[in-house]
Write a protein that holds these residues in place. Structure first.
Motif, PDB file in Angstrom:
ATOM      1  N   ALA A  52       4.714  13.289 -10.399  1.00 37.92           N
ATOM      2  CA  ALA A  52       5.186  12.275 -11.342  1.00 37.92           C
ATOM      3  C   ALA A  52       6.707  12.309 -11.405  1.00 37.92           C
ATOM      4  N   PRO A  53       7.365  11.157 -11.361  1.00 35.13           N
ATOM      5  CA  PRO A  53       8.825  11.141 -11.466  1.00 35.13           C
ATOM      6  C   PRO A  53       9.287  11.642 -12.831  1.00 35.13           C
ATOM      7  N   SER A  54      10.433  12.296 -12.839  1.00 41.45           N
ATOM      8  CA  SER A  54      11.054  12.663 -14.109  1.00 41.45           C
ATOM      9  C   SER A  54      11.693  11.440 -14.749  1.00 41.45           C
ATOM     10  N   ALA A  55      12.093  10.493 -13.907  1.00 40.13           N
ATOM     11  CA  ALA A  55      12.661   9.222 -14.375  1.00 40.13           C
ATOM     12  C   ALA A  55      12.510   8.208 -13.253  1.00 40.13           C
ATOM     13  N   GLY A  56      12.608   6.938 -13.599  1.00 36.84           N
ATOM     14  CA  GLY A  56      12.455   5.896 -12.601  1.00 36.84           C
ATOM     15  C   GLY A  56      11.002   5.635 -12.276  1.00 36.84           C
ATOM     16  N   ARG A  57      10.774   4.789 -11.276  1.00 37.45           N
ATOM     17  CA  ARG A  57       9.403   4.460 -10.898  1.00 37.45           C
ATOM     18  C   ARG A  57       9.344   4.058  -9.430  1.00 37.45           C
ATOM     19  N   VAL A  58       8.143   4.122  -8.881  1.00 39.53           N
ATOM     20  CA  VAL A  58       7.929   3.689  -7.502  1.00 39.53           C
ATOM     21  C   VAL A  58       6.587   2.984  -7.446  1.00 39.53           C
ATOM     22  N   THR A  59       6.560   1.837  -6.773  1.00 40.47           N
ATOM     23  CA  THR A  59       5.332   1.061  -6.659  1.00 40.47           C
ATOM     24  C   THR A  59       5.016   0.777  -5.200  1.00 40.47           C
ATOM     25  N   VAL A  60       3.741   0.584  -4.936  1.00 45.79           N
ATOM     26  CA  VAL A  60       3.260   0.195  -3.606  1.00 45.79           C
ATOM     27  C   VAL A  60       2.519  -1.124  -3.762  1.00 45.79           C
ATOM     28  N   ASN A  61       3.001  -2.131  -3.085  1.00 40.81           N
ATOM     29  CA  ASN A  61       2.408  -3.471  -3.191  1.00 40.81           C
ATOM     30  C   ASN A  61       2.322  -3.922  -4.646  1.00 40.81           C
ATOM     31  N   GLY A  62       3.374  -3.621  -5.397  1.00 43.80           N
ATOM     32  CA  GLY A  62       3.506  -4.108  -6.767  1.00 43.80           C
ATOM     33  C   GLY A  62       2.889  -3.253  -7.841  1.00 43.80           C
ATOM     34  N   ARG A  63       2.196  -2.168  -7.472  1.00 43.04           N
ATOM     35  CA  ARG A  63       1.542  -1.322  -8.478  1.00 43.04           C
ATOM     36  C   ARG A  63       1.809   0.155  -8.193  1.00 43.04           C
ATOM     37  N   HIS A  64       1.693   0.962  -9.237  1.00 40.36           N
ATOM     38  CA  HIS A  64       1.692   2.396  -9.017  1.00 40.36           C
ATOM     39  C   HIS A  64       0.455   2.748  -8.203  1.00 40.36           C
ATOM     40  N   TYR A  65       0.581   3.749  -7.361  1.00 43.88           N
ATOM     41  CA  TYR A  65      -0.524   4.116  -6.470  1.00 43.88           C
ATOM     42  C   TYR A  65      -1.830   4.301  -7.248  1.00 43.88           C
ATOM     43  N   ALA A  66      -1.771   4.999  -8.369  1.00 40.73           N
ATOM     44  CA  ALA A  66      -2.989   5.314  -9.129  1.00 40.73           C
ATOM     45  C   ALA A  66      -3.617   4.080  -9.762  1.00 40.73           C
ATOM     46  N   ASP A  67      -2.872   2.984  -9.855  1.00 42.74           N
ATOM     47  CA  ASP A  67      -3.407   1.773 -10.477  1.00 42.74           C
ATOM     48  C   ASP A  67      -4.186   0.895  -9.509  1.00 42.74           C
ATOM     49  N   HIS A  68      -4.155   1.216  -8.236  1.00 45.30           N
ATOM     50  CA  HIS A  68      -4.931   0.441  -7.265  1.00 45.30           C
ATOM     51  C   HIS A  68      -6.411   0.804  -7.373  1.00 45.30           C
ATOM     52  N   ARG A  69      -7.266  -0.194  -7.377  1.00 44.09           N
ATOM     53  CA  ARG A  69      -8.710   0.055  -7.495  1.00 44.09           C
ATOM     54  C   ARG A  69      -9.263   0.723  -6.242  1.00 44.09           C
ATOM     55  N   ALA A  70      -8.684   0.404  -5.093  1.00 45.27           N
ATOM     56  CA  ALA A  70      -9.135   1.002  -3.827  1.00 45.27           C
ATOM     57  C   ALA A  70      -7.904   1.490  -3.076  1.00 45.27           C
ATOM     58  N   PRO A  71      -7.351   2.659  -3.470  1.00 45.18           N
ATOM     59  CA  PRO A  71      -6.074   3.125  -2.905  1.00 45.18           C
ATOM     60  C   PRO A  71      -6.055   3.246  -1.393  1.00 45.18           C
ATOM     61  N   LEU A  72      -7.154   3.710  -0.771  1.00 40.95           N
ATOM     62  CA  LEU A  72      -7.146   3.897   0.672  1.00 40.95           C
ATOM     63  C   LEU A  72      -7.067   2.580   1.429  1.00 40.95           C
ATOM     64  N   HIS A  73      -7.421   1.488   0.771  1.00 45.84           N
ATOM     65  CA  HIS A  73      -7.273   0.176   1.404  1.00 45.84           C
ATOM     66  C   HIS A  73      -5.841  -0.336   1.277  1.00 45.84           C
ATOM     67  N   GLU A  74      -5.095   0.221   0.351  1.00 46.06           N
ATOM     68  CA  GLU A  74      -3.707  -0.173   0.124  1.00 46.06           C
ATOM     69  C   GLU A  74      -2.730   0.713   0.880  1.00 46.06           C
ATOM     70  N   VAL A  75      -2.963   2.029   0.825  1.00 45.89           N
ATOM     71  CA  VAL A  75      -2.021   2.991   1.397  1.00 45.89           C
ATOM     72  C   VAL A  75      -2.783   4.034   2.210  1.00 45.89           C
ATOM     73  N   GLY A  76      -2.395   4.191   3.465  1.00 49.00           N
ATOM     74  CA  GLY A  76      -2.899   5.279   4.295  1.00 49.00           C
ATOM     75  C   GLY A  76      -1.790   6.300   4.449  1.00 49.00           C
ATOM     76  N   ALA A  77      -2.083   7.561   4.203  1.00 45.07           N
ATOM     77  CA  ALA A  77      -1.020   8.571   4.192  1.00 45.07           C
ATOM     78  C   ALA A  77      -1.417   9.810   4.969  1.00 45.07           C
ATOM     79  N   MET A  78      -0.410  10.423   5.581  1.00 46.47           N
ATOM     80  CA  MET A  78      -0.568  11.737   6.190  1.00 46.47           C
ATOM     81  C   MET A  78       0.675  12.555   5.848  1.00 46.47           C
TER      82      MET A  78
END
Length: 310
Positions: A52-78
């Motif tokens: 979690a950021p201490s300040a500021g924010r970061v979004t993926v496709n307009g939302r925080h990662y945790a707010d996506h209903r299907a995160p793996l369809h939005e973001v693939g990570a390694m």
């Protein structure tokens, strides 16, 4: 698209990332560069909601990662290729991810073929080489057919064929309109793969620009000149913003003047040139120059047996 706004992360009294803002746009491979300790891994963890950021924010496709209903369809990570159950086969590792996230089983076979693991798909992942583990990690990132990819050091452990494969894969995914963010220490590979760069040092933004602009703006360029009248030409080229170096008799390395300008000066004074070659600095040279003051850990200079700089 990934958007970071004034992103800051502190661990106690240590600030890992400070007031960092950038945008990673779709349609291009973006290289995420910085010296060791620059804050790259921390930033990627915040993108994926792992820190979690201490300040500021970061979004993926307009939302925080945790707010996506299907995160793996939005973001693939390694972030760590070895984050696998070593007792499972590659197939069952991917199948477990698919079943628990609502991804069709058929997609498992698709990504196994994409990353070239068909022949070892039923073998335990714990026995995989580093390169095979990287391919499995990339398969996991691709499983949800995501619009955005975040990959940390994806070419580690790959042989030349594998490096060429991942380079072409990333560029093809970006060409499909996906957002691709890749962290790597291999400058030569980034020069061939990335089109855009985000460079950080000590948690702060150093550059957010194209590869071409980064190289041209950071390290400039030089011109190699070969002539039998090198000393006279050196005097003629001298100026307040011109540097002329020579490590070999009859050869000059000139910065601050274009090859056209050098050629005209030589012609005006009847100096015959055997070579006039513009030399663009490499991405590695530009990176070293721009991040020199942001290196957290520096090795001592290399010296010969008499203590002189090598």
């Amino acid at each position: 698209m990934i958007e970071a706004h004034a992103l800051t992360k502190r661990y106690g009294e240590r600030t890992a990332v400070e007031d960092l803002s950038f945008t990673v746009r779709p349609g291009a491979v973006t290289g995420f560069l910085g010296p060791n300790g620059a804050g790259k891994s921390t930033t990627m963890r915040m993108i994926l909601g792992l820190d979690a950021p201490s300040a500021g924010r970061v979004t993926v496709n307009g939302r925080h990662y945790a707010d996506h209903r299907a995160p793996l369809h939005e973001v693939g990570a390694m972030l760590e290729a070895r984050a696998i159950h070593t007792g499972r086969s590659a197939y069952h590792h991917l199948l477990a991810l698919a079943v628990t996230t609502g991804i069709p089983r058929g997609r498992v076979d698709e990504v196994i073929d994409i990353v070239g693991l068909r022949e070892v798909a039923r073998k335990r992942a714990g026995g995989f080489s580093l390169g095979m583990g990287q391919r499995l990690g990339i398969a996991s990132a691709l499983l949800g057919d995501p619009a955005t990819l975040v990959l940390d050091e994806p070419v580690n452990g790959l042989d030349p064929e594998g490096i060429l494969w991942i380079r072409n894969l990333l560029r093809s995914l970006a060409a499909e309109g996906r957002t691709v963010l890749v962290s790597s220490h291999l400058m030569s590979e980034m020069a061939l793969t990335a089109e855009h760069l985000i460079v950080i040092g000590r948690g702060r933004l150093i550059a957010d620009t194209s590869v071409e602009e980064f190289v041209r703006g950071a390290a400039g360029s030089s011109v190699r000149v070969r002539t039998d009248d090198a000393e006279r030409l050196r005097r003629l080229l001298a100026g307040p913003e011109v540097t002329v170096a020579s490590e070999t008799a009859g050869v000059l390395e000139v910065t601050g003047l274009t090859s056209d300008r050098i050629g005209r000066i030589a012609a005006d004074h009847a100096i015959a040139l055997a070579e006039l070659t513009p030399r663009q600095a490499s991405l590695e040279q530009a990176f070293m120059e721009l991040t020199r003051d942001a290196v957290e850990y520096q090795a001592p200079p290399v010296t010969d047996h008499e203590g002189r700089a090598a």
